[in-house]
Write an enzyme that holds these catalytic residues in place. Structure first.
Site, PDB file in Angstrom:
ATOM      1  N   LEU A   1       0.815  -1.215   0.000  1.00  0.00           N
ATOM      2  CA  LEU A   1       0.000   0.000   0.000  1.00  0.00           C
ATOM      3  C   LEU A   1       0.847   1.262   0.000  1.00  0.00           C
ATOM      4  CD1 LEU A   1      -2.673  -1.052   2.656  1.00  0.00           C
ATOM      5  CD2 LEU A   1      -2.935  -1.016   0.170  1.00  0.00           C
ATOM      6  N   GLY A   2       2.070   1.171   0.498  1.00  0.00           N
ATOM      7  CA  GLY A   2       2.921   2.351   0.547  1.00  0.00           C
ATOM      8  C   GLY A   2       3.933   2.251   1.661  1.00  0.00           C
TER       9      GLY A   2
ATOM     10  N   GLY B   1       5.186   3.609   5.377  1.00  0.00           N
ATOM     11  CA  GLY B   1       4.722   4.230   6.611  1.00  0.00           C
ATOM     12  C   GLY B   1       5.882   4.504   7.532  1.00  0.00           C
ATOM     13  N   GLY B   2       5.568   4.884   8.762  1.00  0.00           N
ATOM     14  CA  GLY B   2       6.605   5.217   9.719  1.00  0.00           C
ATOM     15  C   GLY B   2       7.508   4.045  10.045  1.00  0.00           C
ATOM     16  N   PHE B   3       7.014   2.809   9.839  1.00  0.00           N
ATOM     17  CA  PHE B   3       7.817   1.633  10.143  1.00  0.00           C
ATOM     18  C   PHE B   3       8.543   1.090   8.927  1.00  0.00           C
ATOM     19  CE2 PHE B   3       5.309   1.396  13.959  1.00  0.00           C
ATOM     20  CZ  PHE B   3       6.158   0.795  14.863  1.00  0.00           C
TER      21      PHE B   3
ATOM     22  N   SER C   1       7.425  -0.530   5.123  1.00  0.00           N
ATOM     23  CA  SER C   1       6.393  -0.835   4.139  1.00  0.00           C
ATOM     24  C   SER C   1       5.071  -1.196   4.812  1.00  0.00           C
ATOM     25  CB  SER C   1       6.845  -1.993   3.248  1.00  0.00           C
ATOM     26  OG  SER C   1       8.030  -1.652   2.560  1.00  0.00           O
TER      27      SER C   1
ATOM     28  N   LYS D   1       1.973  -3.303   8.996  1.00  0.00           N
ATOM     29  CA  LYS D   1       3.168  -2.464   8.964  1.00  0.00           C
ATOM     30  C   LYS D   1       4.372  -3.338   9.269  1.00  0.00           C
ATOM     31  CE  LYS D   1       1.557   2.169  10.069  1.00  0.00           C
ATOM     32  NZ  LYS D   1       1.744   3.331  10.947  1.00  0.00           N
TER      33      LYS D   1
ATOM     34  N   ASP E   1       3.525  13.564  14.553  1.00  0.00           N
ATOM     35  CA  ASP E   1       3.774  13.322  13.134  1.00  0.00           C
ATOM     36  C   ASP E   1       2.470  13.449  12.365  1.00  0.00           C
ATOM     37  OD1 ASP E   1       5.356  12.804  10.941  1.00  0.00           O
ATOM     38  OD2 ASP E   1       5.102  10.636  11.061  1.00  0.00           O
TER      39      ASP E   1
END
Length: 612
Positions: A320-321, A323-325, A327, A342, A439
């Protein structure tokens, strides 16, 4: 007395303008009475005689009033309220006009029944504090609870709420973020200190955490007030209770007998499962040992094979994209439940501390505008978080897409802004933990199948309990109590449909914030609105949101609204303070970025606004 003098209260500075009576009709020196607007949210009119409370209006639903009233106070104390009929000001009503209008005549937990004569009674479940004085018609000591509240374990069974219709709600209320009556009921039920609640159209959810004072009951109209009682205060006669007790006892006997056999079989399976868990790799044990049991009760631990199957072995087609972690992947469990996973990358700056922090935080935070965590997976060096799946991905996929942005017109954008504010109010004030997100950006606002927004990614959040508001860390954080500038930037991005890091206006290369300030000074900010949705807007709403956005990006934290004030600003038509010119980060074509911001780490202040 000066007729039609102005009453005001500045939430930002604390300055107030009050109305004082004359000493007499012929003596204009200051008299005994004074009327003011209280700083509560929502506010109310309050009259005092010296230092003693004399009369109050009750919470004022400003959205119900097209034009604010005018107020006069006489030398004897009565307040006259005037409304404009379109041609002139005419007297609407005068108070106090009834014995029940006088403040607190029936004392704490006493109910004044509106009639031609003064009639006081105790709430259901309460008795007079002094029966002797009560019988003599002296009610100011009020009432006390007959059965003390128990608020341990299952509060749903121990406490109930008794409704009282047609009331003027008590004084000393607090406004919460609950947006529906059932949410208001739940928030009060789950808070042991909450003694009553009322969900009022045009205001929202009010709760009371101290004694209920100055409650009036009308023959019609008014609001529904629900007071907390011990469950034993409501029930049938003793014989019915005895029958119920016998039936329950027999049922429990049968259930316990069946459960004993089931428990024995379950214990065998449980021991086998424990043995399997113990045989896991030592690194996995170390991760799980780092999670305190009380912090993650109810959290599901998923097996890696389950997650690999759900995500098709983390295939690119399911990605999906970022993220903070690292993928983020879409997945589907065997029961066809969709999930988002995540996967913390090995090169991520977020280590064990951040991973633990997010697990503990999100498992405890429950709000309709926060993404819900379903569980986690820890195996070897792999650390995964499993969330509920958001069908419409993140807000930025709509906001910054020339075609999809048309799906979120102005009413929907305003609704999203208000919902985000409710989620932040819960994080900052209403949850057991006090959380600063740190964030907040459009890519961290996810949208469900009905386009309802949910705040995600608490990997950089910190917990604050009690008065532990200081954080001696080198990381830049927000300011607990005041809005982080991030929300102001988010608000301006939603209004404009422009990403702050890509926006550049004119030959000077104005930033989004600089352009918003210029637009607000010029015409109230209406030019900032995304031109593709201008036909769907109410100009006054857009201008108000631009002004609120500018207030949220003020350089000094004290100049920004707190979360409670923010939600009130976004959901009412109350007067707003004027923003000061913000501090900008200007990027010109021939110069390096010039920062005029300030970072004060130990004071937990984030005043620097940079592109993402």
């Amino acid at each position: 007395m000066l007729p039609f003098s102005t009453l005001a209260y500045n939430l930002t500075t604390g300055e107030k303008q009050v109305l004082t009576s004359w000493k007499s009709d012929t003596d204009p020196s200051p008299g005994d009475f004074m009327v003011e607007i209280t700083p509560q949210v929502p506010s109310q009119l309050f009259t005092k005689r010296g230092s003693a409370s004399y009369w109050r209006s009750g919470p004022w639903a400003k959205t119900r009033n097209i034009k604010p009233p005018r107020v006069m106070i006489t030398s004897e104390g009565p307040v006259k309220i005037f409304q404009h009929n379109g041609i002139e000001w005419e007297l609407d009503f005068e108070v106090p006009a009834n014995p029940c209008d006088h403040y607190g005549v029936c004392g704490p937990f006493g109910l004044c029944v509106m009639s031609s004569s003064l009639t006081c009674k105790c709430f259901k479940g309460f008795v007079p504090k002094s029966i002797e004085e009560w019988e003599r018609g002296i009610w100011t000591d009020g009432c006390v609870r007959r059965t003390e509240l128990l608020c341990q374990g299952n509060v749903t069974n121990e406490n109930i709420f008794h409704p009282i219709a047609n009331t003027k709600p008590p004084d000393n209320y607090e406004f919460t973020s609950a947006s529906h009556a059932k949410d208001c009921h739940r928030s009060c039920l789950e808070n042991c200190s909450c003694l009553a609640f009322s969900f009022i159209n045009g205001i929202g959810c009010l709760v009371w955490n101290q004694e209920l004072m100055d409650v009036v009951q009308f023959s019609e109209g008014g609001e529904l007030l629900s007071i907390r009682l011990a469950s034993s205060e409501v029930g049938g006669n003793n014989s019915k209770k005895t029958i119920v007790a016998i039936v329950v006892s027999l049922s429990l006997f049968v259930i316990l007998g069946s459960a004993s056999f089931g428990f024995w079989r379950c214990r065998v399976k449980h021991n086998a499962l424990i043995s399997a868990i113990i045989s896991k790799e030592a690194s996995q044990d170390a991760w799980r040992n780092g999670l305190e049991r009380q912090d993650v009760s109810g959290l599901n631990f998923f097996e890696m094979n389950t997650i690999k199957t759900a995500t098709n072995n983390f295939s690119l087609s399911n990605k999906l994209g970022q993220g903070g972690f690292g993928s983020v992947y879409k997945g589907m469990l065997q029961d066809e439940k969709k999930i988002a996973v995540k996967r913390l990358s090995s090169t991520s700056g977020q280590g064990k501390e951040e991973f633990m922090n997010e697990i503990v935080l999100i498992s405890k935070l429950q709000h309709k505008n926060l993404v819900r965590i379903l569980g986690c997976c820890i195996e070897g060096e792999e650390r995964l978080l499993i969330y509920e799946f958001m069908l419409n991905k993140s807000l930025d996929t709509f906001l910054f897409d020339s075609r999809r942005k048309l799906e979120i017109d102005w009413p929907k954008r305003l609704s999203i802004i208000q919902a985000i504010a409710r989620g932040l109010l819960y994080l900052h004030r209403d949850s057991h933990l006090k959380v600063i997100h740190r964030d907040l950006k459009v890519s961290n606002i996810l949208l469900d199948e009905k386009m309802n927004p949910k705040i995600s990614d608490f990997g950089l959040a910190r917990m604050y309990q009690g008065t532990e508001y200081q954080d001696n860390t080198r990381r830049v954080v927000g300011t607990l109590g005041y809005m982080s500038p991030d929300f102001g930037v988010l608000l301006l991005e939603i209004i404009s449909g422009e990403k702050i890091s890509r926006f550049s206006y004119g030959v000077e290369g104005k930033t989004l914030i600089a352009y918003a300030w210029e637009s607000w000074c010029k015409n109230g900010g209406i030019d900032l609105l995304d031109k593709d949705i201008s036909d769907s807007c109410q100009p006054s709403e857009v201008k108000r949101c631009v002004q609120i956005g500018l207030l949220c990006v003020q350089h000094q934290p004290a100049d920004r609204p707190n979360t409670l004030e923010l939600l009130c600003m976004l959901t009412t038509t109350s007067d707003l303070p004027s923003p000061k010119q913000p501090t900008f980060v200007v990027n010109t074509r021939n110069e390096e970025p010039v920062s005029k911001g300030l970072i004060s780490v130990n004071e937990m202040t984030q005043s620097l606004i940079l592109g993402r």
